[in-house]
Every structure is written in C-alpha cells, then in structure tokens.
Design a protein around this motif. Structure first.
Motif, PDB file in Angstrom:
ATOM      1  N   UNK A   1      32.697   9.504  11.399  1.00 26.96           N
ATOM      2  CA  UNK A   1      31.785   9.145  12.479  1.00 26.96           C
ATOM      3  C   UNK A   1      31.598   7.649  12.542  1.00 26.96           C
ATOM      4  N   UNK A   2      30.936   7.234  13.594  1.00 26.36           N
ATOM      5  CA  UNK A   2      30.632   5.828  13.791  1.00 26.36           C
ATOM      6  C   UNK A   2      29.146   5.773  14.124  1.00 26.36           C
ATOM      7  N   UNK A   3      28.347   5.536  13.087  1.00 24.46           N
ATOM      8  CA  UNK A   3      26.916   5.778  13.227  1.00 24.46           C
ATOM      9  C   UNK A   3      26.120   4.486  13.140  1.00 24.46           C
ATOM     10  N   UNK A   4      24.941   4.494  13.751  1.00 25.22           N
ATOM     11  CA  UNK A   4      24.028   3.360  13.563  1.00 25.22           C
ATOM     12  C   UNK A   4      23.668   3.241  12.090  1.00 25.22           C
ATOM     13  N   UNK A   5      23.245   2.037  11.762  1.00 23.99           N
ATOM     14  CA  UNK A   5      22.943   1.789  10.350  1.00 23.99           C
ATOM     15  C   UNK A   5      21.856   2.716   9.846  1.00 23.99           C
ATOM     16  N   UNK A   6      20.914   2.997  10.693  1.00 24.14           N
ATOM     17  CA  UNK A   6      19.814   3.874  10.256  1.00 24.14           C
ATOM     18  C   UNK A   6      20.354   5.265   9.940  1.00 24.14           C
ATOM     19  N   UNK A   7      21.296   5.755  10.770  1.00 26.19           N
ATOM     20  CA  UNK A   7      21.867   7.078  10.505  1.00 26.19           C
ATOM     21  C   UNK A   7      22.669   7.066   9.210  1.00 26.19           C
ATOM     22  N   UNK A   8      23.394   5.990   9.042  1.00 22.22           N
ATOM     23  CA  UNK A   8      24.191   5.894   7.809  1.00 22.22           C
ATOM     24  C   UNK A   8      23.270   5.890   6.596  1.00 22.22           C
ATOM     25  N   UNK A   9      22.191   5.158   6.705  1.00 18.58           N
ATOM     26  CA  UNK A   9      21.249   5.121   5.580  1.00 18.58           C
ATOM     27  C   UNK A   9      20.655   6.493   5.324  1.00 18.58           C
ATOM     28  N   UNK A  10      20.359   7.239   6.402  1.00 17.23           N
ATOM     29  CA  UNK A  10      19.824   8.596   6.232  1.00 17.23           C
ATOM     30  C   UNK A  10      20.866   9.492   5.568  1.00 17.23           C
ATOM     31  N   UNK A  11      22.119   9.345   6.046  1.00 18.23           N
ATOM     32  CA  UNK A  11      23.180  10.171   5.478  1.00 18.23           C
ATOM     33  C   UNK A  11      23.385   9.838   4.006  1.00 18.23           C
ATOM     34  N   UNK A  12      23.407   8.543   3.705  1.00 15.07           N
ATOM     35  CA  UNK A  12      23.545   8.135   2.297  1.00 15.07           C
ATOM     36  C   UNK A  12      22.416   8.707   1.456  1.00 15.07           C
ATOM     37  N   UNK A  13      21.238   8.627   2.012  1.00 12.24           N
ATOM     38  CA  UNK A  13      20.080   9.138   1.269  1.00 12.24           C
ATOM     39  C   UNK A  13      20.220  10.633   1.020  1.00 12.24           C
ATOM     40  N   UNK A  14      20.712  11.360   2.044  1.00 19.36           N
ATOM     41  CA  UNK A  14      20.885  12.807   1.895  1.00 19.36           C
ATOM     42  C   UNK A  14      21.909  13.119   0.800  1.00 19.36           C
ATOM     43  N   UNK A  15      23.005  12.420   0.839  1.00 17.53           N
ATOM     44  CA  UNK A  15      24.044  12.684  -0.161  1.00 17.53           C
ATOM     45  C   UNK A  15      23.598  12.278  -1.554  1.00 17.53           C
ATOM     46  N   UNK A  16      22.849  11.185  -1.639  1.00 17.89           N
ATOM     47  CA  UNK A  16      22.286  10.808  -2.943  1.00 17.89           C
ATOM     48  C   UNK A  16      21.363  11.902  -3.461  1.00 17.89           C
ATOM     49  N   UNK A  17      20.601  12.451  -2.554  1.00 17.67           N
ATOM     50  CA  UNK A  17      19.670  13.513  -2.953  1.00 17.67           C
ATOM     51  C   UNK A  17      20.444  14.735  -3.447  1.00 17.67           C
ATOM     52  N   UNK A  18      21.499  15.093  -2.685  1.00 15.01           N
ATOM     53  CA  UNK A  18      22.300  16.259  -3.081  1.00 15.01           C
ATOM     54  C   UNK A  18      23.025  16.017  -4.392  1.00 15.01           C
ATOM     55  N   UNK A  19      23.367  14.792  -4.597  1.00 12.58           N
ATOM     56  CA  UNK A  19      24.052  14.462  -5.848  1.00 12.58           C
ATOM     57  C   UNK A  19      23.183  14.818  -7.046  1.00 12.58           C
ATOM     58  N   UNK A  20      21.908  14.751  -6.845  1.00 10.61           N
ATOM     59  CA  UNK A  20      21.003  15.145  -7.916  1.00 10.61           C
ATOM     60  C   UNK A  20      20.780  16.644  -7.960  1.00 10.61           C
ATOM     61  N   UNK A  21      20.769  17.254  -6.790  1.00  9.85           N
ATOM     62  CA  UNK A  21      20.466  18.687  -6.751  1.00  9.85           C
ATOM     63  C   UNK A  21      21.673  19.539  -7.140  1.00  9.85           C
ATOM     64  N   UNK A  22      22.835  19.168  -6.703  1.00 10.51           N
ATOM     65  CA  UNK A  22      24.027  20.011  -6.880  1.00 10.51           C
ATOM     66  C   UNK A  22      24.777  19.650  -8.162  1.00 10.51           C
ATOM     67  N   UNK A  23      25.713  20.544  -8.486  1.00 16.58           N
ATOM     68  CA  UNK A  23      26.540  20.262  -9.675  1.00 16.58           C
ATOM     69  C   UNK A  23      27.428  19.054  -9.443  1.00 16.58           C
ATOM     70  N   UNK A  24      27.854  18.874  -8.205  1.00 15.91           N
ATOM     71  CA  UNK A  24      28.785  17.780  -7.932  1.00 15.91           C
ATOM     72  C   UNK A  24      28.838  17.529  -6.425  1.00 15.91           C
ATOM     73  N   UNK A  25      28.891  16.279  -6.075  1.00 13.83           N
ATOM     74  CA  UNK A  25      29.079  15.925  -4.667  1.00 13.83           C
ATOM     75  C   UNK A  25      30.238  14.936  -4.596  1.00 13.83           C
ATOM     76  N   UNK A  26      31.194  15.300  -3.797  1.00 13.60           N
ATOM     77  CA  UNK A  26      32.348  14.402  -3.624  1.00 13.60           C
ATOM     78  C   UNK A  26      32.380  13.969  -2.159  1.00 13.60           C
ATOM     79  N   UNK A  27      32.398  12.665  -2.007  1.00 14.30           N
ATOM     80  CA  UNK A  27      32.361  12.157  -0.638  1.00 14.30           C
ATOM     81  C   UNK A  27      33.745  11.688  -0.223  1.00 14.30           C
TER      82      UNK A  27
END
Lengths: 360, 859
Positions: free
Chosen positions: A281-307
């Motif tokens: 995707x080609x997202x605004x910085x705010x969306x990218x930051x939200x997405x990064x935050x979501x994946x960071x969060x999942x990285x803690x919740x899940x066994x593994x997150x591969x981006x």
C-alpha cells in the motif's frame, strides 16, 4: 467396509532455523505431539488403521530423538496399526532412514517399503507406492492398473502431486484418474500440505501440524470410511496445535485493518499463532504509524509475526511541516521524499525517528 | 536595538554623580583617557541587558563601588518589534531589592517589570551575555582581535536572522543535533573513514559467514553420505550377484570340471601307453633301418677299399720311378759340386797373392811420405833446441807504462821551460843566491832567489816555475824508476829488448807449429810407424796379375758352388719327401688291406640274399610303427585335453576363491558403509542441515536489514550535510555581498571564506588560500571588525538592528589600513548600523569622524 485415518506429511524432525530458538523448539515438538493427538483421535473413534501417505520424516537423517519418539507414541496403542509410506523427503533407500526405522519400529507399525499389496483386513487390500529414491522420475502408481488383487476393496496409498493442480513440474506426477484406472476404492495421497479433494475417492490429507504459512487448509487428518459399491465417506478432523496465518493485503489509505486482522486471529490461541503479514500500500504517515503500532502489538501477543511486502509512506506537507517548516532538516526531508534512491524512504523515516529522539 | 543613551550611578568608579553618555544612531566615538571607565560602561550595559536584578554573580558583584552602594543603570534604546517607540531600561543590582523595569519614554508608562521585563530583553537579545547578536557584535577591550564568537547558539541565531526565520530558532539546532545523531547511529554500523562494517553489523556479517561455513560442512557431510549410500547399493548388488554365482551352479561347474579332468587323465594314461609302444616300434624300425644301412655301407666300403688299394699300388710304382731319377740327379750334382769347389779354391789362392802384392806397393808409398814428415819434424825440433832459453825483457804493459812516463816527462819539461825565469849575465859581478854568475851563462830560476851585483841585491820570485820544476823532477824520477824496474837504461833500450823477446817468441811458435803439423802423433810414434812400414816394404812379393779380374773369377766360381749346393739341397728334400710318401703309401695300403680283410670277414654269405632280408625287416617294422602312430593319433583326437581340463578346474576353483575373497571384502565394506550411514543418520545431518539453512536465512535477512539501515543512514547524513552546505552558502550570500565593499576599503583584492560554523575561516588572495589564524593580529582584528559590520548591516536590513561596539580594536592597524577602516565604519554607519567606538587614543581617531560622545553627569 473399512475405516481408517488418512494422514500424511508429518515431516518429523523438521527444524525451524528461520525462527528464534525457543519458538523453533516448540514448533518442532508440536510435530511430535500431533502424532499423539492422531493416535488419541483414532482410539477415541475406534479406528484400527492409520495410513500415513509419505514424508513421515522431514529428512532421511533425522536425529534418534526425532525417529524414536514418534515410534514410541505409535507403539503405545497396540491395537492401532500404522501404515507408514516413504515419500520424497524420506525415500526408502538402501541402508537409509527406513533401516533405522525398521530396527526401532514397534510391531504395530507397518513399513510400506515395497509395492506388494497388503491385506490389512480380510478383503481389504492396500496398494503402496513407496518412494525409493529422491527423484524416481515416473508415476509410481502406474503399475496398479495391471495389478490384480483378490476380490475386495482396493485402497491405494501414494505420495506426490497429481498432474492437474501441481503448480510446478514434478518429478513423479500421479495420474489424476489413477483411482479409476486402477479400480481403486480410495486413494490416500500425501505431499500437498493442505486438505484437498482431488476426486471423491482421492484425497490429500495435508499435514496434521502446519509448518508454513499456508495457502490451503492444513492441520487436520481425514477419517475415511470405504464401503463396496459406494463413494467413500471422508471427514476432516482438526488436530493441529499451531495456527499459521498468511495475511496478504493491499491496504488503502484510511482503511481500518485491525478488525479484519483480529477476525483472522479468531479460532486459535494467540500464543500458538504465527502471522505472516504480507502488506502492500501507499499510506499516509499516520496510517503507517497505526499499522506499525498494530504489528508491534501483535508481535507481543502472537508466537511470531513476520512482516513482508512493502507499505510506502505518503509524506504529506503537514508531515514535513511537523518536522520543520524550513531550514536544513526540512529541505533534507523534501530532498529525500523526492529521491529515487532505494534507501531514501528508510532514510526519511530515520530522519523522523531521529528528529523525535532529539526532541525528547 | 539602537542605544540612545546610557547612564550609570554607583557603578565602580562612577559614584553618586554618575555619568551619562548620549549616543547617536550612526557612528559614535567615545575617546577618553585611561581609567575613565570605558570598560565599566561596557560591562554595565551588558549586565543591564542580560543579568537578572537579583543575580549575584561575579559580573554583577564587580559593578558595586568599593565604598559600597547599589549599582544603578539606565539605558534608553529603541528595541523595535512590538515596541513602537524608545524604551528605558532601569536596572538596580541588589540581591534583595534589585530592580528591572522597562518604561515607555514618551509616556513614562511602565511596560514591564522584574522577570517579565527580563523576558522581554531575552526575547530580543538572547538569554545570556556573550550569546545572541550582542555576543556576536560586541567586542570587549582586550578581545578586539578575536574572531566573533560564533558558538552554536550564535550560529543558529545568525542563521535565523539571516534567513528571516525569526521564531524558528530551534530549527537549526535540531538539524545539527539530528545530523550528529544520524552520524552516531551510522557510526554504530560502519566506520567513519572506510565505511567498513562495525559493531553489530560486523557481528551479523561474521555470523552469516560462520553459518555459511557450517552449512558448507554439513552439505559436504551430506554429500559424503550420499556417496556412501551409492557405494553401499553397488556393494549390496555385487554381493547378491556373488551369492547367486556361489550357489549350486558354481559348485556343479567345478564338479563337472573335475570329472572332465579325471577322464582326461585316464585318456592321458592310454595315450602314454600307445606312445610307449610307438616309441618301441620306432626304435625297432630304426634298428632294422640301421642294420640294413650298415650292411649296404659295408658292401660299398669293401668295393671302395679295393679301388683304393689298386690306386695305391699304382702310386707306389710312380714313387719308385721318381726316386730313381732323383738318385741319379743327386750323384751328378755332387760331382759338379766337387768340381766347382776346386775351381773356386784355385781362384781364391790367386786372388790372395795378387792382394798381397798390392798391399806392399801401398806401404812403400806411405813410407816415403812418413819419412819426409819425420825429417821435417826433426829439423824443426833441432831449430827449437837452437833457440835456447828466452832472455829477460819488459812486458807489453811495462812498455806501455814506459812510453806514458816518457810522454809525461816531455810535458813536464815543456811546462818547466815555459814557466822558469831564465837569467843570463850580461856582465860579470852578478851572483845568484851568493853564487856568482858567469857572463853569458843562462840559468833558469825557479822559486825565490836573490841576485846580487855590487852589493845590491835583487829579490827574484818565480812561484810557478818552482811548481813546474817539482813536477819535472817527479816525472824524471818516475821514468827512472820504471826503467830500473825493467832493468833498462833507456826507453829505447827497453823497447829493443822487448822487440827481441817478441821476435824469439814468434819464431819458437812457428817451429813448434811446424813440428806438430808434420808429426801430430809425436816424433816417437812417427818413428815407430816408419820402422813398421819399412818392415812391410821389405816382405813384399813379386807383382801379380789384376786382382779385380781374379776376384771376379773367384766370385763366379763360388756362385757356381752355391748354385750347385742349392740344387743339391732341393733334390735331397724332394728325395726325402718322395721317400716319406712311399713309406706312407705302403703303410696305408697295409691298413686298407687289413680293413678289407675285416670287412670281408663281416660279409658272410650271399650279399644279395642278406640284403633282401634286411630290406624286408625294415618294411615290416615301418608298417608296425605307422600303425602305432595312427592308433595314438586316434586316441589323442578322441581324448579331452588334460591341460584344458586342468585349466578349467584351476580357473573355476580360482574363481570360487576370488568370489569368496571378494565376498569377504564386500561384506566388510558393507559393514563399514552401514556403520558410516548409521552414524550419519544418528548425527541427524539432515535435521542440522535444515536448521542451519534456516538460521542462515534469518541471519542474511538481519544482515540485509542492517545494510539497508546503514545505506539509509549514510544517505540521510549525506543529504543533511549537503543541504546544510547549500543553505549556509545561501545564508551567507547577503553577508558576503555587504562585506565585499567594506573589505575593499581596507584589504583590497581579497575574499573572505566562511566555514561550516559561520566563522571567517580563510582569506583568498591572488588565487591562494590562507588560514585566517595564520594572518597577523592586525589583519585578524580588521577582518573581525569588517565581518561584524557586514553581519550588523544584514541584521539592520532584516529589521533587527544591533549596535557594533568596538573597544580599542584598531591599535594594531597601520595608517593606511586605519584610514580604510574609518571609511568602512562610516560606510556601514551611513547604511544605518549603530557603531560605538571606544578608545583612549584621541589623536589616532581624530579622522574617524562620527559623533563624538561627551560624558556628562547623570541629568
């Protein structure tokens, strides 16, 4: 009539070096544990035969632990007979893996190392097509067409791709109509890691414990009931421990992907869930930051997150204004934003990150 | 900010009356003597603008007079910005009752007090002394030649000011901080100079290398396992093939071969028997054949012997005839030999007589010669005897010496005559040395003499003559001595004696030579030889005939004897040979007859009959032999080959042994390979391979991520730096534009370069770069003043005027530069820059112009 569990592609002894050590160990152990769950499933459902259609082991040279522990699990329930077929990962080569297996196998484990039909129950003949090399280069089931067995049920067990859905050229392609040409009542196939119905009498059971981010539906065994004169009855039974989720997504600006992702995560324990997020995707910085935050969060919740994939940041004037209105930093940010240098995008992100650090 | 007036009270030396300085917007000159307090004014203004009224710092404490009091400072100024007119700043420095207050001068209204007033000042001027435009443009006494203080804070402010970015003061600082942080982060990944990986990045790269090495090792081990497995397959297949060959088929082959060998051995025994029979028959046939041949040979030999006996008889007859002829010829030759001998003997006697006659004649002729020689020699000898003994005479060298002495005497006499004084008395009465001289007598005087005449004495001295006289006498004495030595009275007598002796000597030598020439062997021997020849001559016979012809006759006679003797010897040899031949023929004939008799004794009976019997026996034995041979051939053809059978057995048995050995070796190899594969399986190479491969993938991804991050950081650093450089040039453009005309007035044809910190870093002159710190102190101070004026000019244009304060800045400038500086100052001030020049050199600044500041008491 005969009932059995159809499974395949256990690939015991598989190492997961691409993951951190602790997770790799847990994933490897899960592949052993699933044998126990299959056994318990058979026991619970009063099923006497378990057909393993190839790739029982991931390699021809597994460790003794990888070799003996599953055999021990199989031997714990003497009333269940395990029919193990060598596949392309574990072909029955001279003095190879199966010599070691033969030494360690309990009596209720049958090794299908040759093509001789086995009468597993009165009037029920099992036609094996074992791999004896890594690249046989022929359809190992071809001889079944002319193979004569006494009257009764004919059940084939083989490993390999069928011609019509193999995405790539295979070394040993199984004719899709083999089940008819060989007059089989059921053909138990292995190699495809998801559950696939090739024909009402021909199925891939898939791997019972997923080992990769799938595009199909792994993590199950099939309970098959075969009766003369009717199509077999096939039931999927989930036995997998870990959930491997492949999340491919083209994200649009402003799109809320969190709820969609949360829905993907339903149905399995998060701590035993592995996520591969292939995002574009080609997202605004705010969306990218939200997405990064979501994946960071999942990285803690899940066994593994591969981006994977690539989400570009749309750097707006407001983003740059927030950085600086003018001066060296602002002009540098504009220069990087307009640059074709492949490193420019990360450089610009770093500029924002460092600017934030410096401000603190 | 433009200062309008400054008032001080109770500040250091300025007591309660205080001091007031009224300033103009342009150029102001405060020219006062030392100790006036110019620096006090400077410090007081700075403290008033930057320090809180409650501040208790060294800078504020130093303002308090030594007699005590509360320093009070008033500054009237135009701050610009939000203030629409001039304001007055009142400052009293006291720790508890200090005052800071801003007033509107026109209305007298208080604008701000205490901290609020201080904040207003900070907003306009910066937050501390030495920073902001005052720090940049004001110069304390003693620091006039230093570069402008362009620390980070001033640089940032300057950039803001120059770019018109008032209010974004923090922007520049952030850029520098970001750049520093980006460099630091980049430095964590790659080295600054060579950009080589370092830290974590290097560790990850090393980790990737390690994993690749591990993977390579595992792959190699896996490949070796595959090789072992392939070999094992071959070994097992070969073993299976060997097992097949080793079963009954192999053993039955060996048994059949052994049976064939037994049969072959039986046939071989039969063949041996047949061969023995054949050999016996062959020997019988050979015997019969030999007997037959011997019989035929005997018969032939008898015939041959008979022929030979006949031939020998004929040969003996021939030999006997030959012997008779030879005997006759020998007798004839013997007679001829005797005759020839007699003839030769007579010839030899005649020749001897003739030779004796010839010898007698020759002796006579030789005797005559000898007698002549002897006579001559005897005469010479007699003459020698007559010569007698030689007389004494001078030798040749003695004669040479005598002639030399006589010559020396003649020379001495000549010299004496030439040098001596000759006196001849012309009259009587003269005496010489007391001896009277005779008249007419001539006397040679040498040496010293006295001539007296009639009582008168004449002293005469002739020294040369005396010396010549001495020499003359010595010559005479020498000659006399030499003559006495050779016993002669005169040289002539000596010469005559010498000549006589010489003549005798030559005569003696001639006689001796003659005697030797005629009797070289000596007189005695010559006499005996003469006597011998006389004896010979006395025995001589009558003259004979020609000896040569006699010699020829003798040679002919002797030759004939020799020829006859040679012929006789040849004949004797031939006779001997024929006699021997005759004896041998006789002997051979006897032997042949004996052999014939023996052979004839062997051949008894009828020869034809006996020969027919022999031939019959030969045929019979040959037929039997042929039959035996045929039987053997048949047997050999019908029988198997024993050698082939043996070879088969050996081959099969060897093959069996080889298979057994090969099976053993293969079994061992199979065990070893199984162990290898079992070990490899237990080592779990397959699992390890997959695991290391996965780890490697992870490490490579990590390495690539760090590489991307390093690239991004490098790009960021490069972008920030290049942007900073570009903007700095952009910011400095107006400063340079204003600096150029000012610089031209002071240091023509140069250009000032600015560094990244906005300092004047160097000077370009004639295409050459010079570091500003390498310039003289005067030039550094001039550049400092000019760049400040340029900066102040830019700030003035941006609406942020700031006064330039110069405290004794020109003391190191020469006259020409000073004039240029005055012009530059006036140019800048004409453009609106306020400049305050403080000095104690009134005369030096006389031509500066501007407004002369006259200190007066606080009004």
């Amino acid at each position: 009539m005969v009932r059995f569990l159809h499974t395949a592609d256990w690939q015991l002894g598989k190492r997961y070096g691409q993951f951190e050590d602790a997770l790799a160990g847990r994933l490897a152990q899960a592949r052993v544990d699933v044998v126990e769950r299959i056994r318990e499933t058979a026991k619970r459902r009063h099923i006497g035969h378990i057909l393993v259609a190839g790739d029982v082991w991931d390699t021809e040279q597994p460790s003794d632990q990888s070799l003996r522990q599953p055999l021990g699990i199989m031997g714990d329930e003497e009333d269940i007979r395990w029919w193990l077929l060598p596949g392309n990962h574990d072909p029955a080569r001279t003095q190879g893996l199966w010599s070691r297996v033969a030494e360690a196998a309990p009596p209720n484990v049958e090794l299908l190392l040759d093509t001789d039909p086995r009468e597993i129950e009165p009037g029920v003949y099992l036609l094996p097509a074992p791999w004896t090399s890594r690249n046989p280069g022929r359809d190992l089931t071809a001889h079944w067409d002319d193979l004569v067995t006494p009257d009764g049920l004919r059940i084939g067990i083989a490993h390999g791709s069928t011609a019509d859905f193999a995405g790539e050229a295979q070394s040993s392609v199984i004719a899709r109509d083999r089940v008819n040409r060989a007059r089989l009542d059921y053909l138990a196939l292995g190699d495809w890691h998801g559950v696939v119905e090739v024909d009402p009498r021909c199925w891939y059971a898939g791997t019972p414990e997923p080992d990769r981010f799938p595009r199909n539906a792994p993590g199950a065994v099939l309970e098959v009931t075969v009766d003369a004169g009717s199509l077999p009855k096939v039931e999927r039974i989930d036995v997998g421990e870990y959930h491997w989720i492949r999340w491919n997504r083209d994200i649009l600006p402003g799109e809320d992907v969190r709820s969609e992702l949360e829905a993907q995560l339903q149905g399995g324990a998060e701590r035993r869930t592995l996520l591969r997020a292939e995002l574009r995707g080609n997202l605004p910085r705010s969306d990218v930051e939200c997405l990064d935050a979501l994946l960071w969060e999942l990285d803690g919740r899940l066994a593994h997150v591969r981006r994977r994939g690539h989400v570009r940041t749309q750097w707006s004037e407001a983003d740059l204004d927030a950085l600086d209105l003018a001066g060296t930093v602002r002009v540098s940010a504009e220069t990087l934003r307009e640059s074709d240098d492949p490193a420019s995008e990360e450089a610009l992100s770093l500029l924002f990150d460092i600017a934030a650090e410096v401000a603190e | 900010m433009i200062l309008e007036s400054v008032r001080l009270r109770d500040v250091r030396g300025f007591g309660g009356a205080g001091v007031q300085l009224d300033l103009h917007p342009g150029l102001n000159v405060l020219s006062e003597a030392n100790e006036f307090g110019k620096s006090t004014v400077f410090d007081a203004v700075r403290a008033a603008l930057f320090f809180k009224h409650t501040a208790n710092t060294e800078a504020t404490r130093s303002l308090v007079p030594w007699i005590g009091g509360v320093p009070q400072i008033e500054i009237d100024m135009d701050l610009g910005g939000a203030f629409d007119g001039p304001v007055r700043l009142l400052r009293k420095f006291h720790r508890t009752s200090g005052v800071t207050e801003l007033f509107d001068i026109r209305t007298g209204r208080s604008l701000a007090v205490a901290d609020e007033a201080h904040q207003v000042l900070q907003d306009h001027l910066g937050d501390k002394p030495g920073s902001g435009p005052t720090g940049l443009l004001w110069v304390e006494q003693g620091h006039s030649i230093a570069q402008p203080d362009t620390g980070p804070a001033n640089t940032a402010l300057l950039k803001d000011l120059l770019a018109g970015e008032v209010g974004t003061l923090t922007g520049g600082r952030r850029a520098e901080a970001i750049l520093a942080e980006a460099k630091r982060k980049l430095g964590e990944l790659v080295t600054a100079k060579t950009q080589k990986p370092t830290g974590l990045y290097r560790e990850v790269i090393a980790h990737v290398d390690t994993l690749e090495s591990e993977l390579a090792v595992l792959v190699k081990r896996a490949e070796s396992t595959e090789t072992a497995r392939a070999e094992l397959s071959r070994v097992v297949a070969e073993l299976e093939a060997l097992d097949t060959d080793s079963t009954d088929v192999g053993f039955s082959k060996i048994a059949a071969a052994r049976e064939a060998l037994r049969m072959a051995e039986h046939a071989e025994a039969q063949q041996a028997r047949l061969r023995s029979e054949r050999d016996l028959l062959a020997r019988d046939a050979e015997t019969a054949e030999a007997r037959n041949a011997q019989f035929v040979a005997t018969v032939n030999e008898i015939a041959h012997l008979r022929e030979r006996l006949d031939m020998r008889a004929k040969a003996r007859t021939g030999l006997e005839e030959r012997m008779n002829i030879l005997h006759k010829r020998r007798d004839a030759l013997r007679a001829e030999e005797s005759k020839a001998r007699d003839h030769a003997r007579g010839a030899r006697a005649r020749l001897g007589d003739a030779q004796k006659a010839v010898a007698s004649e020759a002796a006579r002729r030789e005797l005559d010669g000898l007698r002549d020689r002897f006579a001559t020699a005897l005469r010479a000898d007699a003459e020698l005897a007559e010569l007698g003994e030689p007389k004494a005479a001078p030798t040749k060298s003695e004669m040479t010496n005598l002639h030399r002495l006589r010559q020396a005497l003649a020379v001495a006499e000549g010299r004496f005559k030439a040098s001596a004084t000759r006196l001849r008395a012309a009259a009587s009465g003269f005496s010489l040395d007391g001896a009277p001289l005779r008249v007419g007598e001539e006397i040679a005087v040498e040496g010293e003499s006295e001539i007296s005449w009639e009582g008168r004495i004449l002293h005469l001295a002739a020294p040369n003559a005396r010396q010549a006289g001495v020499a003359l006498r010595a010559a005479r004495a020498g000659l006399a001595a030499a003559l006495a030595e050779v016993n002669a009275e005169s040289v002539e007598a000596a010469q005559a004696a010498f000549d006589a002796a010489d003549e005798r000597h030559r005569t003696e030598r001639r006689l001796r030579d003659r005697r030797v020439a005629h009797a070289p062997e000596g007189l005695e021997r010559l006499a005996s030889e003469v006597a011998r020849l006389e004896g010979l001559v006395g025995e001589s016979a009558e003259p004979a005939s020609d000896p040569q012809s006699l010699a020829d006759d003798l040679e002919i006679a002797e030759t004939r004897v020799f020829e006859v003797q040679g012929e006789l010897r040849s004949l004797e040899y031939e006779l001997s040979r024929v006699t021997s031949e005759m004896a041998r023929e006789t002997e051979r004939s006897a032997a042949a007859e004996a052999q014939l008799a023996a052979l004839q004794s062997q051949v008894s009976g009828d020869v034809e009959t006996v020969q027919a019997e022999h031939r019959s026996r030969v045929k019979a034995t040959a037929a039997a032999l042929e039959a035996a041979r045929a039987a053997l051939v048949n047997q050999e053809q019908a029988s198997p080959s024993l050698q082939a059978a043996k070879a088969d057995v050996e081959r099969l048995e060897a093959g069996a042994r080889n298979r057994s050995a090969r099976r053993q070796a293969l079994s061992e190899r199979r065990g070893a390979l199984r162990e290898t594969l079992r070990t490899a399986g237990a080592d779990a190479i397959g699992e390890l391979l997959a695991e290391v491969d996965g780890r490697l993938s992870r490490a490579v991804a990590r390495r690539d991520a760090l590489r991307r991050r390093a690239d991004a950081l490098a790009l960021l650093v490069e972008t920030l730096e290049s942007t900073g450089t570009s903007l700095r040039e952009q910011f400095l453009a107006p400063v340079k534009a204003r600096l150029h005309p000012l610089l031209r007035e002071v240091i023509p044809d140069v250009q000032i370069n600015f560094g990244s910190d906005y300092r004047a870093s160097g000077l370009s002159r004639g295409g050459r770069e010079e570091d500003v710190l390498s310039l003289s102190g005067g030039t550094q101070g001039q550049i400092a003043v000019l760049t400040r004026l340029a900066f102040a000019d830019v700030m003035q244009a941006r609406g942020r005027p700031m006064p330039v304060v110069l405290d004794e800045t020109f003391v190191h400038s020469d006259h020409l530069r000073l004039e240029g500086l005055f012009r530059a100052l006036n140019m800048a001030c004409a453009g609106g820059v306020q400049c305050i020049v403080m000095t104690c050199h009134e005369r030096m600044y006389r031509d500066l112009g501007g407004h002369r500041v006259i200190p007066r008491e606080w009004q």
